[in-house]
Design a protein around this motif. Sequence first.
Motif, short mmCIF file in Angstrom:
data_model
loop_
_atom_site.label_atom_id
_atom_site.label_comp_id
_atom_site.label_asym_id
_atom_site.label_seq_id
_atom_site.Cartn_x
_atom_site.Cartn_y
_atom_site.Cartn_z
N ASP A 75 33.59 65.06 43.37
CA ASP A 75 33.39 64.81 41.94
C ASP A 75 34.70 64.58 41.20
OD1 ASP A 75 30.76 65.17 42.37
OD2 ASP A 75 30.68 67.22 41.62
N ILE A 76 35.80 64.85 41.86
CA ILE A 76 37.07 64.77 41.14
C ILE A 76 37.36 63.33 40.77
CG2 ILE A 76 39.56 65.14 41.29
CD1 ILE A 76 39.01 67.46 43.15
N GLU A 77 37.61 63.12 39.50
CA GLU A 77 37.96 61.79 39.01
C GLU A 77 39.48 61.69 38.98
OE1 GLU A 77 35.79 59.44 37.31
OE2 GLU A 77 37.46 58.11 36.95
N ASN A 122 23.37 58.88 26.00
CA ASN A 122 23.36 59.97 26.97
C ASN A 122 24.06 59.56 28.26
OD1 ASN A 122 22.26 62.65 27.18
ND2 ASN A 122 21.20 61.86 28.99
N ALA A 123 24.74 60.49 28.84
CA ALA A 123 25.35 60.23 30.13
C ALA A 123 25.02 61.39 31.04
CB ALA A 123 26.86 60.09 30.00
N PHE A 124 24.60 61.06 32.23
CA PHE A 124 24.10 62.09 33.12
C PHE A 124 24.74 61.92 34.49
CE2 PHE A 124 20.90 63.20 36.37
CZ PHE A 124 20.81 64.54 36.10
N TYR A 125 25.16 63.02 35.07
CA TYR A 125 25.81 62.95 36.38
C TYR A 125 25.33 64.12 37.22
CZ TYR A 125 29.51 62.68 39.87
OH TYR A 125 30.20 62.57 41.05
N VAL A 126 24.97 63.85 38.44
CA VAL A 126 24.62 64.94 39.33
C VAL A 126 25.18 64.64 40.71
CG1 VAL A 126 22.35 63.93 39.87
CG2 VAL A 126 22.75 66.34 40.31
N SER A 127 25.71 65.65 41.32
CA SER A 127 26.18 65.43 42.69
C SER A 127 25.86 66.65 43.54
CB SER A 127 27.68 65.14 42.71
OG SER A 127 28.40 66.32 42.94
#
Lengths: 1205, 489
Positions: free
Chosen positions: A325-327, A483-488
Amino acid sequence: MQIAALFRSGAERKPFTKTMFIMKFTVIVLLATCLQVSAKVFSQPVTFSGTNVPLKTVFNVVKEQTGYVFFFDEALLKKTKPVTISAKNMQLTAFLKEVLKTQPLNFHIQGRTIFLSEAPVPVQAEQRAKVKVSGFVFSTDRTPLPGANIQIKGTAIGIAAGDGGSFAMEHVDDNAILQISSVGYLVKEVALARLKAGNELQDIKRLYVDESTIHFEVMLTRSADSLDAIVVNSYTTGYQTLSKERATGAFATVTAGSFKQQRLSSLNSLLEGRVAGYNNGLIRGTTSMNGVTSPLYVIDGFPVENSSLSGNSVIENLPGLNLEDIEKITILKDAAAASIYGARAANGVVVIVTKKAKKGKPQVNASSTFTFQPYNFYTGRLASAEDMVEIEKEWAANNPNFQSPNAATYANSMLANNIYYSQGVKAHLDYYAGNLSQQDLDTKLQQLAQSGYHFYDELEQYAKRNVFLQQHNLSVANASDKNAFYVSVTYRHNALEDKYSANKSLGVNLRNTAHITNWLDLEVSSYLQYTDKQEQYFNPLSPGYNYLPYDGLMNDDGSAYTSYAASRLSANTINIINQYKLYSMDITPLDELGLNRGNTKGFMSRSYAKLHVKFSKWLNYQVSFQYENNNDRFSRLYDKNSYYVRNRVNAFAQYTAANGFQYLLPYGHIFNRQTQLNNAYNFRQQLNFDKTFNRHHNITAIVGSETRNTKLEYNSQTQYNYDPDVLSYSMVNGATLASATGLLLGGTFNASDLGSDNEAINRFVSFYGNIGYSYDDKYLLTGSLRWDRSNLWGTDSKYQDKPLWSIGAGWNIYKEDFFTPGLVTFLKLRSSYGIGGNIAKNSAPYMTAYYNPNFQLGGMQGSISSRPNPLLSWERTFTGNIGIDFVLYGNRVSGSVDYYNKHGKDLLASTQGVPTEGWGYSTYTINNGEMTNHGIETTISADIIRTKDWKWNLTGMFAFNKNKVTYVNVEAPVYFLQLDYPDAFPRVGDPFNSIYSFRWAGLSEQGLAQVYDEKGAKVSNTPSALEAVVYSGSKIPTYSGSFSSSLDFKNFTFAFLLTYEGGHRIRNTDLPILGSQYNSLAGGYVTAFTPVNKLITERWRKAGDEAVTNVPKASFAESPGFSSALSTIYNYADVNVLDAGNIRLRNISLAYNLPSYLIKKAFIESARLQFNVENAFTIAADKNAKYLLGGFNRPYYVWGIYLGF
Amino acid sequence: MYGEYTWVFKLYMLFKKAVMKFTIKYTIPIILLLMVTSLASCKKYLDVIPKGRKIPTTLADYEALVRDEYTNHRAPVTQSVLLLNDRWESQANLNYYPLWKANYYWDVNTNRISLNTTDESAYYTAYSAISTFNLILEHASTATDATDEEKNTLMAQARLGRAMHYFVLVNYYADTYEASNAASKLSVPLIESADIDAPHKQVTIQEMYDYIINNVTEAIPHLPEEGATIVHGTKGAAYAFLARVYLQMSNYDQALINANEALARNDKLFDYVDYYNSYKAQIDQPDNYPSLPSPRGYDYVENYIMMHGESIYSRRESHLRVDRAARFETGDAMLLCRWKPRVVGSETYYYAITTGYYNEGGITTTEVYMIKAECLARKNDIDGAMDVLNAVREKRILPAHYAPLTAGTTQEAIEYIRRTKENETLFSIVAFGDMRRFNKDPLYARTYTKTENGETLTLSPDSHMWTMPIPLGAVKNAGNGTIQQNVNQ
């Protein structure tokens, strides 16, 4: 104007033109349109005929027939004319084009909305002077924007910027207006006439070439978009995001792209070799003697201190997160960068920003890696069976007891009491005892000598396995305007070399940002991690008895080898075992392997909510709260069949006249459970200010407060005779066990054998602020201030209210008028000075005592653990930094150079307790030390080749760090404390973390080790004067760095990362001398026959050898002249302090991106296959140093597949 | 179309204006207010102290310090035990520790000052106990949750404990007490405070003995008859200790008075004959070296007060040299119960056959019996002295070998008494103190001789070795005061 309110805040205070709004709006819409997969919506048909119909009526018809609505400013319609049209099943876009072709209107379709905007008025074609126009397009953070569009307003003439954002157009009207745009950026209009007239235009800088050329740089501003806060070339401090231009501190960044070529195994592995000045988990060397030395880790704005309790000490662990997940990682190295973290800033800060969803189509990524490491025990350094047999012969020949007339008695007695375990020695004893003939002895010894590294061969075959690691990740992201959604999800499954050691973990990261209104954002995030770790308890390399290379784990007949009690314990002990029928004390290593495994089940969660309120364009307020909860449950069931339980129960077998024989500890499984329960919360409020005055003066400021609380709890419990099925156990009487006498085999029982508890609470309340001023973005001034208070330090106000602060200044030289661009496109000078703090988490200002039960006496016993220290405060490290950042050749070469000087004051240094005051054995810490670190860091990165098919980047890093203790008021009371605890007794002038040793004086004529004493005389005993103990180098590298390369050819990428470090030393602990061990029956030390370094074969054997070898002659504890000093001085001699310099090929990889025509059919956007070799090789100055540095470990082979949908 | 949106936007604008106004007007003050209130509650918030450790406040908190045996109830007098050649040491072990070797082999030429960095325990341990007792004496009077009487009791126990450790120090690191020169020879540093940088003074031997006696005398009225545990001082322990101190000063009158006071409170004797009989099977079994429960631990009936030797942990007792075992009377059940001859390799020694705890540093009734016996003998009550001695011997010597002893002269009586007392006080500072005391009297002075590795070694009664050098660590890191060596090698 009402519509405008939807998109801009503060509109009512600052009027702006319709055009402005529409332009900005258009850009956003354009951007959104480009990214949207919505081609099919344009095919809606329209049927309509009419003459001189008002435009509004046409719009109504379109709405009825297609469901599309129009969105426009009423004022626009005033300029329109009625329409005449005849259309049948005409495509919507074609229809609109037809309708609007004579109107001063443009249209764009977004979703089901048709946006109307004012069409530019065509410019009158007039004969004007033609000029050459050229320049560069940059973003505000100085990233060139290749592909940016430069268009002459009102015409179709336009070009795209090339590499480095450069462009050139010939024959342009000198009064033309250029429209410069790039996706994601606001359009910039440049009126050439104004530029030519010498007017100053915002974000534009004319670079004078000649009268016929207009050469300028233009800066595009990113379109306002709070959902996409991560600007590529910016620094994130966790409190704010700074552009590279505005920063005055020493920052370094590592972006996800740069570690794409490696397996994401650990946070350290991502940073090692990628940040100049980061080495072995330390940033810019050691800054503390007794406090925390690891940097502070910050994830998405919050400090994450993943500490745990081990006894009374606090251990710092790396924070848990899905590395995929690291940007971006930003390293804050100096005071201006880090001092905003106040009392924890001195060691630097590692700020991690994780990925967020980007607007556009949903992003789905998946990856899997499989890692393999073949098992290997490096025997190259070990003396073989043959070497050991030879040493045993030498021992026998030199044992005076064998020369005496009582040799047989002696040998028999040694055998009966099992003083020695080794087969070779026993064979010699058997010979002298008369049990073996000379021939039998020779046969036996020869047989042993032939077995090479038998033990390690069998170890590999029966007790170890190849390491196999799997790592899988899946992430899904989607973002809209609202909206912004992120799942990992990351799953890891690691099978380690010990057959019964493995771990699994599952990390789930959820993140949602809601753009509630244009002035209110809410972000919530949660990271959950489950771990399940199996830990083998039995270590076949220390099985509970001594072994030599000729021993094994398997018998000839294929049954598992057993070390019988009778072969290790004295005849008397065996008698007792037999007489009372105690449990067997045999050890069968292969049976023990799977027993007593430890299991840790962990659950970790970290959640936060951030509310972001935008009061106006220049002022906003953030309130955020994070809660962390880590829960680790460890359990180990000591199986009743294991040697551990049999031995433990036997230890409490007792015979007394009153009670006869009894076991005080019941026989059965022993169940140990440990729980770690850690939680932390962090509450922060902050006001952010950012405003430009008179176009030249920009002020940014933040002010805020923060409250942190960390609580660590540890609990351990042990239950005896535990039944894992019925969940029952037997009560044991701790007091009876602890005070028992007459134990047949002798055992000790402590309160902690029943259970123990520990707790630590750290609390901080902080107020902080910083301010940055810039003039024309050329001259920068920054300052920060922070007050910290904590329950950790003293009540004395001397330190409490002293703030931690920093100041910084920067100069963007390239913006100066005198600066001629060309080769250099960016050049900046910056400097800073300030204070960062550091703490020791387990120090307290009060006199404290700890209490625990005294089983022998009853009641509680208390001991003073620390004497009152009201002056205790945090440590302060003053850091000065000066640095240059530069970009050359249109962003093809970039780099930076930093020089820093850190001066730690009030460091918690140890001071030796005064024996007469009762603290002779103790050192305690007071703020009583100073040290400096100074160094240089250089990074340079160059794109050597940049063509369509080829791309080659080379990056080099170099960091130099010199540490020196400048003040400390402590001296080792005894020489050996200086040798053993150099960090407790640092010497002024030497680096902290030094190695001290005796000066080697070579071997004596008798082959004995010799060192120089304080007077310079060669001695073979231990010089006890402190002056004989000298500095032999630092354990911390003075220079370190890396060299990396990435070569792209079409779909292939070949990359490697090489790191190097040097200037430091390591004490050789793998020495070619035999040890000795205490044997209570023999009442002293006997030679320990255990595996030993192969160099022992080069030992001194005869007079004259001292000229060619430094390995002393084998000295045996049984010899009358034996002195322990011989091994002590050899152990501590500087000849055994090795150069630890090394070069490691950390990673080498080959990646192949599958061509899109192949994968498109499978709905895959991108697919990459990668093969890596990690730790491919190590080059070290010395073979032993290489061994100690792990240089003989086999590499990891990694196969990975990375997919994007 | 546009019209449809108008009212939404109008409403929205109204709402937004209100919110903006509100936020600007109120939010900032609210935030500031929050910050101020958090400042006020900040101090309390930060006063939290981690658990597991605490600042002693109640008397019970201080009393618990007394129960810390490791810090306060140990007297590791290793070098004196080695010098006396009581405990068996192997050659191999001595090779490891040059200081041990020097003392064990009576090597008068070795400079023990430079070697004694390897064994500082007698000094460091005694002063850490003294520090605890000083701390109690400084703070107990202001401790909470206790009556004055309870405070006085704890402080009296601290005084006794402190005096006992000073007695060890003065008999180990300073010259033997002789009335003629005690006032002119230095002893060890006297420190009476637990504070960092507390001042101390190396007082004379006389001053130190006076200090010890004064402390105990002052303590006695507040000491209980029965202590909370066996490490807590009692009146009996104080009288017994005074008897020991006075005897060391050869003040037989006072020693006798105090011995009688002590015996009036406890005169129980442990019956080794009984003990031997109950473990006879294990003891007598050939080639068997059992682990019998040590009778000399916490519940030893002879205890006045308990103090460990080198270790507070359950362990096997030290082994005995063969020549030392020979100095026991024939048929001494105590020897039979504690040691058994054993041959391991080339070494022969008396292997210890008990495990558990040992009161090597405290005071037992037998010692007081012996003090009383010696005092009576010195005062020429030889029969009285022999009666006291025989009372003890009766519980030690197997009936088959036992006969009451009689003596013709004081000297003969004292030699008998010495023999038993040496055995009873093995491995303690008393055995060492007695030897030093007798060595000052030509009538009783004893020259040790032995043969090691074919070499004859001797230790003369006036050897400098009878005084241990103060550890270098203490001399070099003296704190607030100066320390000088009492012996030059």
